[in-house]
Design a protein around this motif. Structure first.
Motif, PDB file in Angstrom:
ATOM      1  N   LEU A  76      -4.870 -23.901   0.829  1.00 47.70           N
ATOM      2  CA  LEU A  76      -4.089 -23.788   2.096  1.00 47.70           C
ATOM      3  C   LEU A  76      -2.692 -24.655   1.859  1.00 47.70           C
ATOM      4  N   THR A  77      -2.436 -25.216   0.923  1.00 49.55           N
ATOM      5  CA  THR A  77      -1.011 -25.739   0.663  1.00 49.55           C
ATOM      6  C   THR A  77      -0.089 -25.181   0.591  1.00 49.55           C
ATOM      7  N   SER A  78       1.334 -25.577   1.037  1.00 53.64           N
ATOM      8  CA  SER A  78       2.470 -24.713   1.160  1.00 53.64           C
ATOM      9  C   SER A  78       2.833 -24.327  -0.202  1.00 53.64           C
ATOM     10  N   LEU A  79       3.439 -22.973  -0.171  1.00 55.94           N
ATOM     11  CA  LEU A  79       4.180 -22.556  -1.449  1.00 55.94           C
ATOM     12  C   LEU A  79       5.821 -22.862  -1.367  1.00 55.94           C
ATOM     13  N   PRO A  80       6.362 -23.129  -2.285  1.00 53.44           N
ATOM     14  CA  PRO A  80       7.855 -23.510  -2.173  1.00 53.44           C
ATOM     15  C   PRO A  80       8.873 -22.104  -2.244  1.00 53.44           C
ATOM     16  N   TRP A  81       9.713 -22.069  -1.344  1.00 57.98           N
ATOM     17  CA  TRP A  81      10.640 -20.826  -1.165  1.00 57.98           C
ATOM     18  C   TRP A  81      11.212 -20.527  -2.500  1.00 57.98           C
ATOM     19  N   MET A  82      11.363 -21.339  -3.509  1.00 64.45           N
ATOM     20  CA  MET A  82      12.011 -20.821  -4.911  1.00 64.45           C
ATOM     21  C   MET A  82      10.921 -19.928  -5.434  1.00 64.45           C
ATOM     22  N   ASP A  83       9.930 -19.774  -5.271  1.00 65.97           N
ATOM     23  CA  ASP A  83       8.964 -18.803  -5.751  1.00 65.97           C
ATOM     24  C   ASP A  83       9.331 -17.550  -5.007  1.00 65.97           C
ATOM     25  N   PHE A  84      10.050 -17.289  -4.087  1.00 63.50           N
ATOM     26  CA  PHE A  84      10.176 -15.988  -3.431  1.00 63.50           C
ATOM     27  C   PHE A  84      11.894 -15.584  -3.528  1.00 63.50           C
ATOM     28  N   PHE A  85      12.685 -16.492  -3.504  1.00 65.51           N
ATOM     29  CA  PHE A  85      14.222 -16.242  -3.383  1.00 65.51           C
ATOM     30  C   PHE A  85      14.813 -17.061  -4.459  1.00 65.51           C
ATOM     31  N   ASP A  86      15.944 -16.702  -4.935  1.00 66.11           N
ATOM     32  CA  ASP A  86      16.742 -17.263  -5.986  1.00 66.11           C
ATOM     33  C   ASP A  86      17.314 -18.397  -5.702  1.00 66.11           C
ATOM     34  N   ARG A  87      18.027 -18.441  -4.555  1.00 68.41           N
ATOM     35  CA  ARG A  87      18.823 -19.582  -4.133  1.00 68.41           C
ATOM     36  C   ARG A  87      18.785 -19.673  -2.248  1.00 68.41           C
ATOM     37  N   GLU A  88      19.596 -20.756  -1.865  1.00 65.76           N
ATOM     38  CA  GLU A  88      19.731 -20.828  -0.405  1.00 65.76           C
ATOM     39  C   GLU A  88      20.947 -21.176  -0.225  1.00 65.76           C
ATOM     40  N   LEU A  89      21.524 -20.659   1.312  1.00 66.81           N
ATOM     41  CA  LEU A  89      22.922 -20.683   1.493  1.00 66.81           C
ATOM     42  C   LEU A  89      23.192 -21.460   2.557  1.00 66.81           C
ATOM     43  N   PHE A  90      24.301 -22.237   2.556  1.00 66.11           N
ATOM     44  CA  PHE A  90      24.468 -23.165   3.751  1.00 66.11           C
ATOM     45  C   PHE A  90      25.999 -22.861   4.331  1.00 66.11           C
ATOM     46  N   LEU A  91      26.036 -22.140   5.362  1.00 66.91           N
ATOM     47  CA  LEU A  91      27.127 -21.486   5.852  1.00 66.91           C
ATOM     48  C   LEU A  91      27.908 -22.150   7.079  1.00 66.91           C
ATOM     49  N   GLU A  92      28.857 -22.808   6.886  1.00 68.56           N
ATOM     50  CA  GLU A  92      29.525 -23.732   8.035  1.00 68.56           C
ATOM     51  C   GLU A  92      30.287 -22.897   8.994  1.00 68.56           C
ATOM     52  N   GLN A  93      30.155 -23.086  10.412  1.00 68.52           N
ATOM     53  CA  GLN A  93      31.093 -22.511  11.296  1.00 68.52           C
ATOM     54  C   GLN A  93      31.100 -23.335  12.599  1.00 68.52           C
ATOM     55  N   ASN A  94      32.419 -23.495  12.929  1.00 67.11           N
ATOM     56  CA  ASN A  94      33.037 -24.065  14.118  1.00 67.11           C
ATOM     57  C   ASN A  94      32.994 -23.305  15.515  1.00 67.11           C
ATOM     58  N   ILE A  95      32.489 -23.673  16.421  1.00 65.70           N
ATOM     59  CA  ILE A  95      32.728 -22.470  17.529  1.00 65.70           C
ATOM     60  C   ILE A  95      33.092 -23.685  18.716  1.00 65.70           C
ATOM     61  N   GLY A  96      34.143 -23.694  19.195  1.00 71.10           N
ATOM     62  CA  GLY A  96      34.455 -24.441  20.534  1.00 71.10           C
ATOM     63  C   GLY A  96      33.963 -25.817  19.748  1.00 71.10           C
ATOM     64  N   ASP A  97      32.967 -26.686  20.588  1.00 68.75           N
ATOM     65  CA  ASP A  97      32.784 -27.883  20.407  1.00 68.75           C
ATOM     66  C   ASP A  97      31.412 -28.006  19.449  1.00 68.75           C
ATOM     67  N   LEU A  98      30.972 -26.814  18.755  1.00 70.39           N
ATOM     68  CA  LEU A  98      29.608 -26.985  17.990  1.00 70.39           C
ATOM     69  C   LEU A  98      30.176 -26.729  16.567  1.00 70.39           C
ATOM     70  N   HIS A  99      29.283 -27.282  15.921  1.00 66.82           N
ATOM     71  CA  HIS A  99      29.417 -27.249  14.393  1.00 66.82           C
ATOM     72  C   HIS A  99      27.995 -26.745  13.879  1.00 66.82           C
ATOM     73  N   ILE A 100      28.165 -25.419  13.415  1.00 69.54           N
ATOM     74  CA  ILE A 100      26.777 -24.992  12.906  1.00 69.54           C
ATOM     75  C   ILE A 100      26.734 -24.535  11.729  1.00 69.54           C
ATOM     76  N   VAL A 101      25.623 -24.892  11.251  1.00 73.97           N
ATOM     77  CA  VAL A 101      25.334 -24.846   9.587  1.00 73.97           C
ATOM     78  C   VAL A 101      24.341 -23.804   9.515  1.00 73.97           C
ATOM     79  N   HIS A 102      24.666 -22.655   9.133  1.00 75.59           N
ATOM     80  CA  HIS A 102      23.804 -21.401   9.165  1.00 75.59           C
ATOM     81  C   HIS A 102      23.224 -21.321   7.724  1.00 75.59           C
ATOM     82  N   HIS A 103      21.736 -21.566   7.676  1.00 74.78           N
ATOM     83  CA  HIS A 103      21.055 -21.566   6.540  1.00 74.78           C
ATOM     84  C   HIS A 103      20.582 -19.981   6.317  1.00 74.78           C
ATOM     85  N   ALA A 104      20.291 -19.820   5.052  1.00 77.43           N
ATOM     86  CA  ALA A 104      19.733 -18.525   4.619  1.00 77.43           C
ATOM     87  C   ALA A 104      19.236 -18.438   3.098  1.00 77.43           C
TER      88      ALA A 104
END
Length: 434
Positions: A76-104
């Protein structure tokens, strides 16, 4: 038990069909601990009741896809995401006073392969589609999968540019979530340095189904959107009616866990997720450790109760938008009772494809990742425009005939055979009246 009773029992058991494996991976290496559990197959069509039972049985060795020999580690230990996807993305966005880092998470397509863009349900994360992603890549190696974390879910973060994070208002309106999805898709193209977007198939589970339908209806992804698939959510019984019982569910689930392993175990024992491998990769993203809490330090990452004011906004008008949006349509349900009147009429009119998995709970893509992947790949192939062979235009046919008529070859070939050189070419011959 007497010998007669034993022989009778053996005869009855011999007539039963062999237990079907949950997955179809013949290369899986069995790995189990004495605490690992899986769930009995019960016909339970309620999207909320999929979390209500605590009955468990011991799994068979066939029910453990993606397993690897992990010395000294519990099943029941966790499995790493690298076993299922090639890479992860961090996509930055500024909306008004908000800074969002979208992760995928992404496994990019190759060649002219399509990109499946997946959106999870409320309280989940992009890893809800991890096991399904591996199965899609097996069936369609040139396909890609982009699986995002919605705002306030998974590793997507929101902060205040001015530093007043305490004043950030929670915004889970459908319009906001739809804009987030479009931003992630377009920014992924930039970060991956694609000249153009690949052909897109949107896939959304529960809340994600409402989001991808809204995006499809608005048409912001243009002609690149081939089709969209909604998993286990409709406006009627499975969404609006179920919202009333969600408060009870939230009040009965644990508020924290001693460890990640105990969180995974709760999800499998409660039948929230009926597949151990899926739970091992997706559950860790739902929890975060708070060291200040010594008793049960692992808390929920997303406060589902705080999203309650937005629930009706997500699903109101969903069925109509699903039927009216352009592109191929797939509805994958865990039970036919989830269909509302509008969708039943649309299904009888052949407006969309319907697939039912009665052995799955609400988390269809996690409970049955191989079957879900098969349906999605077949769905894409039916809507793949590059595979279409269109008939020649009438004008082109007439032009080619005219060119053939003016050549010696055409005239000679047609003589006496009804070809382009014969007077009767293109007309039905009739027997003259006597």
């Amino acid at each position: 038990m007497s010998d007669l009773q034993k022989s009778f029992a053996k005869a009855r058991l011999a007539k039963l069909p062999p237990e079907p494996p949950v997955f179809e991976d013949v290369n899986a290496i069995p790995e189990h601990s004495e605490h690992e559990t899986t769930e009995p197959h019960e016909d339970d069509d309620s999207s909320v009741s999929s979390t209500s039972s605590t009955g468990t049985i011991k799994p068979s060795p066939t029910q453990n896809l993606f397993s690897r020999p992990l010395k000294g580690r519990s099943g029941l230990t966790s499995l790493p995401w690298m076993d299922f996807f090639d890479r992860e993305l961090f996509l930055e966005q500024n909306i008004g006073d908000l800074h969002i880092v979208h992760h995928a998470y992404i496994s990019p397509p190759t060649g002219s392969g399509p990109l499946f863009v997946t959106h999870h349900g409320a309280g989940s994360s992009g890893l809800s589609f991890a096991a399904c992603t591996v199965e899609i890549k097996k069936l369609l190696p040139n396909a890609g999968v982009l699986s995002l974390d919605a705002r306030n879910h998974g590793s997507t973060t929101i902060s205040s540019i001015s530093g007043n994070d305490s004043e950030i208002k929670l915004d889970f309106t459908l319009d906001t979530l739809s804009r987030d999805l479009v931003f992630v898709v377009k920014q992924s193209r930039t970060q991956m340095k694609w000249e153009t977007l690949p052909d897109l198939v949107l896939v959304g589970h529960s809340l994600g189904g409402a989001v991808i339908t809204d995006v499809a209806k608005k048409g912001e992804l243009g002609s690149k959107l081939l089709a969209y698939a909604v998993l286990d959510v409709v406006e009627g019984s499975s969404a609006m009616d179920a919202l009333q019982s969600m408060e009870t569910y939230l009040s009965t689930r644990p508020s924290s866990f001693l460890s990640l392993a105990s969180g995974i175990e709760w999800h499998t024992r409660s039948r929230t997720i009926r597949n151990t491998t899926s739970a091992r990769v997706s559950v860790p993203a739902l929890l975060q450790e708070e060291p200040s809490s010594t008793d049960s330090p692992w808390k929920w990452r997303t406060d589902l109760a705080a999203t309650m004011p937005f629930w009706e906004n997500w699903f109101l008008g969903l069925s109509k938008k699903f039927l009216e949006a352009r592109g191929g349509k797939l509805l994958l349900l865990a039970g036919t009772d989830r269909l509302d009147k509008e969708l039943m009429i649309g299904q009888m009119q052949g407006k969309y494809q319907l697939q039912v998995f009665p052995d799955a709970g609400h988390f269809i893509q996690e409970d049955q990742p191989a079957k879900t992947a098969q349906v999605l790949v077949d769905f894409y192939k039916r809507n793949d425009r590059s595979a279409l062979v269109l008939p020649p235009k009438v004008g082109d046919i007439l032009a080619s005939k005219a060119m053939g008529k003016g050549t010696g070859v055409g005239a000679g070939a047609g003589a006496g055979a009804g070809g382009p050189g014969s007077p009767g070419f293109g007309m039905a011959w009739k027997k003259p009246r006597s």
